[in-house]
Design an enzyme around this catalytic site. Structure first.
Site, mmCIF file in Angstrom:
data_model
loop_
_atom_site.group_PDB
_atom_site.id
_atom_site.type_symbol
_atom_site.label_atom_id
_atom_site.label_comp_id
_atom_site.label_asym_id
_atom_site.label_seq_id
_atom_site.Cartn_x
_atom_site.Cartn_y
_atom_site.Cartn_z
ATOM 1 N N THR A 73 0.835 -1.078 0.075
ATOM 2 C CA THR A 73 -0.028 0.144 -0.079
ATOM 3 C C THR A 73 0.971 1.304 -0.066
ATOM 4 O OG1 THR A 73 -1.675 -1.144 1.305
ATOM 5 C CG2 THR A 73 -1.725 1.243 1.265
ATOM 6 N N GLN A 181 1.541 -9.378 -5.909
ATOM 7 C CA GLN A 181 1.244 -10.837 -5.974
ATOM 8 C C GLN A 181 2.346 -11.646 -6.897
ATOM 9 O OE1 GLN A 181 -1.256 -12.265 -4.257
ATOM 10 N NE2 GLN A 181 -2.123 -10.716 -3.421
ATOM 11 N N ALA A 202 6.697 -8.132 1.316
ATOM 12 C CA ALA A 202 7.122 -9.434 1.904
ATOM 13 C C ALA A 202 6.211 -10.488 2.056
ATOM 14 C CB ALA A 202 8.159 -9.085 2.960
ATOM 15 N N HIS A 203 5.100 -9.897 2.818
ATOM 16 C CA HIS A 203 4.121 -10.833 3.433
ATOM 17 C C HIS A 203 3.378 -11.860 2.377
ATOM 18 C CE1 HIS A 203 0.182 -8.563 3.312
ATOM 19 N NE2 HIS A 203 1.034 -7.841 2.870
ATOM 20 N N THR A 239 13.546 5.402 10.764
ATOM 21 C CA THR A 239 14.471 4.267 11.220
ATOM 22 C C THR A 239 13.939 3.059 10.459
ATOM 23 O OG1 THR A 239 15.008 5.321 13.064
ATOM 24 C CG2 THR A 239 15.731 3.105 13.001
ATOM 25 N N CYS A 332 -21.569 -7.584 -7.409
ATOM 26 C CA CYS A 332 -22.457 -6.897 -6.579
ATOM 27 C C CYS A 332 -23.956 -7.436 -7.066
ATOM 28 C CB CYS A 332 -22.237 -5.199 -7.022
ATOM 29 S SG CYS A 332 -23.468 -4.157 -6.231
HETATM 30 C C1 LIG Z 1 -2.090 -6.354 -5.570
HETATM 31 C C2 LIG Z 1 -2.056 -6.007 -4.257
HETATM 32 N N1 LIG Z 1 -1.632 -4.765 -4.119
HETATM 33 C C3 LIG Z 1 -1.524 -4.172 -2.870
HETATM 34 C C4 LIG Z 1 -1.607 -4.893 -1.924
HETATM 35 C C5 LIG Z 1 -1.442 -4.126 -0.437
HETATM 36 O O1 LIG Z 1 -0.448 -4.745 -0.014
HETATM 37 P P1 LIG Z 1 -0.005 -4.523 1.657
HETATM 38 O O2 LIG Z 1 -0.876 -5.278 2.194
HETATM 39 O O3 LIG Z 1 1.426 -4.843 2.122
HETATM 40 O O4 LIG Z 1 -0.258 -2.944 2.045
HETATM 41 C C6 LIG Z 1 -2.125 -6.297 -1.854
HETATM 42 C C7 LIG Z 1 -2.412 -6.868 -0.877
HETATM 43 O O5 LIG Z 1 -3.345 -7.758 -0.817
HETATM 44 C C8 LIG Z 1 -2.419 -6.686 -3.277
HETATM 45 O O6 LIG Z 1 -2.844 -8.072 -3.452
#
Ligand SMILES: Cc1ncc(COP(=O)(O)O)c(C=O)c1O
Length: 383
Positions: A73, A181, A202-203, A239, A332
């Site tokens: 993000t 992704q 990273a996650h 930092t 939707c």
């Molecule tokens: C394509 C994509 N962009 C951005 C993000 C946001 O990443 P973060 O959770 O590290 O802020 C995600 C998280 O699901 C994602 O799948």
């Protein structure tokens, strides 16, 4: 004991043991502030710079092009906002099926009249219409930035990065890709593919949460996004999260060292899942272009299940009760429920009333877990 099955790896992945061990070690042994000039600080600085080099190498990038951030993000926001503020970008071309980190960032820029946003058409499977992209690029003479995601987090479509980058070069536009992704699952050669900016987290590749990076091509002209200290070449003050950065570099190193073996495993798993779903639920619809493994990520499938309406609302509750983690989404329905903006674009009318679910895989999943999932779903539908 209740069985637990994790099929939500596109949301986040479990951390590899080697990464956890390194994070623990770093937390206890390398607590110095990397900006301090004494030996504790110098040790942390050295390890951060080693991580930066290691990360850059996987993408054929220069270490100074890697800027550590808190994740996807932040990278998305940073790159879009800075491109507008610092590079005279007047128009952002994106699509309606991007992650909200992009969509809300461009809406902000648009609403505040900082940049105009235009949305490229996507086809029935959710792929970018390249002819339309070219039209957008040639629409006027303003400076443009194209922001299109590498792999769609909901339906798994893979963007042809090379094709977009060539179109951008031909039309003197900048190219940003949200590769959150894709990084760690697919190779990206930034020497070959002329991407100007890229976001990663990273996650999503078995690393820690709250850390990621922005790739910022050399001499881009970006100014600081977060001001304060002079960390990250002054672009992103604060930092550094030393243990997280080291953990991310370790996770990426393992991911790319094992990429062939792990992709093969995941492809087999995905093909198996598609076969089992198709055999058990004849009316199923796979969203995106699931079965084309060259154009769809091996890490996920998104299905619209032929489930009677009265059961649809209970479906996710039931899966959770059975220990299965996945991600629900819906197109939707009759305008009353706020559904997924991605599924809204790609789910055919005939399936719009069916529940859509994303099952996303990692190398820690097994065929046996898919059997358990199918059995659980089947008995729920037939009950
Ligand atoms: C394509 C994509 N962009 C951005 C993000 C946001 O990443 P973060 O959770 O590290 O802020 C995600 C998280 O699901 C994602 O799948």
């Amino acid at each position: 004991m209740e069985r637990k099955v994790y099929f939500d790896n596109a949301a986040t992945t479990p951390i590899r043991k080697e990464v956890i061990d390194l994070i623990h070690k770093t937390l206890s042994d390398t607590f110095g502030n990397p900006s301090s000039t004494h030996s504790f600080g110098r040790s942390a600085r050295t390890q951060i710079e080693t991580s930066r080099k290691s990360i850059a190498k996987h993408f054929n990038a220069d270490p100074q092009e890697i800027i550590f951030t808190s994740g996807g993000t932040e990278s998305d926001n940073m790159l879009l906002r800075c491109a507008v503020q610092d590079l005279n970008v007047k128009t952002i071309i994106t699509s309606k099926i991007e992650h909200h980190a992009i969509l809300h960032a461009v809406e902000f820029l648009d609403e505040n009249r900082l940049a105009k946003v235009s949305y490229v058409k996507t086809d029935a499977e959710g792929f970018v219409d390249f002819e339309d992209l070219e039209k957008h690029l040639k629409a006027d003479k303003t400076k443009k930035l194209v922001s299109l995601m590498h792999i769609n987090n909901e339906i798994g479509n893979i963007l042809d990065l090379d094709r977009v980058s060539k179109l951008c070069q031909e039309n003197d536009a900048l190219f940003h890709t949200d590769a959150v992704q894709g990084v760690g699952h697919y190779a990206i050669d930034l020497e070959k593919v002329k991407i100007d900016f890229l976001s990663a987290a990273a996650h999503k590749f078995h690393g820690p949460k709250g850390v990621g990076f922005s790739f910022v091509r050399k001499n881009s002209g970006l100014n600081p996004f977060i001001v304060g200290g002079s960390q990250e070449r002054g672009l992103r003050a604060g930092t550094e999260s030393v243990h997280n950065i080291l953990g991310m570099a370790k996770a990426l190193e393992i991911a790319y060292n094992k990429i062939e073996e792990e992709q093969k495993y995941l492809k087999e798993l995905k093909v198996y899942a598609i076969e089992q779903f198709s055999a058990t639920f004849p009316g199923i619809h796979f969203n995106g272009c699931c079965s084309d493994l060259d154009r769809s990520t091996c890490t996920l499938i998104n299905v619209s299940l032929p489930v009677p309406e009265d059961k649809a609302t209970l479906l996710n509750f039931h899966l959770d009760l059975k220990g299965i983690a996945c991600s629900k989404g819906s197109a939707c329905q009759s305008g009353s429920v706020k559904g997924s903006h991605v599924l809204e674009e790609v789910v055919p009318l005939s399936h719009k009333n069916n529940p859509s679910i994303r099952f996303s895989f990692s190398i820690f999943n097994t065929k046996d877990e898919i059997d358990y999932l199918i059995k659980t779903l089947d008995s729920f539908v037939k009950e």
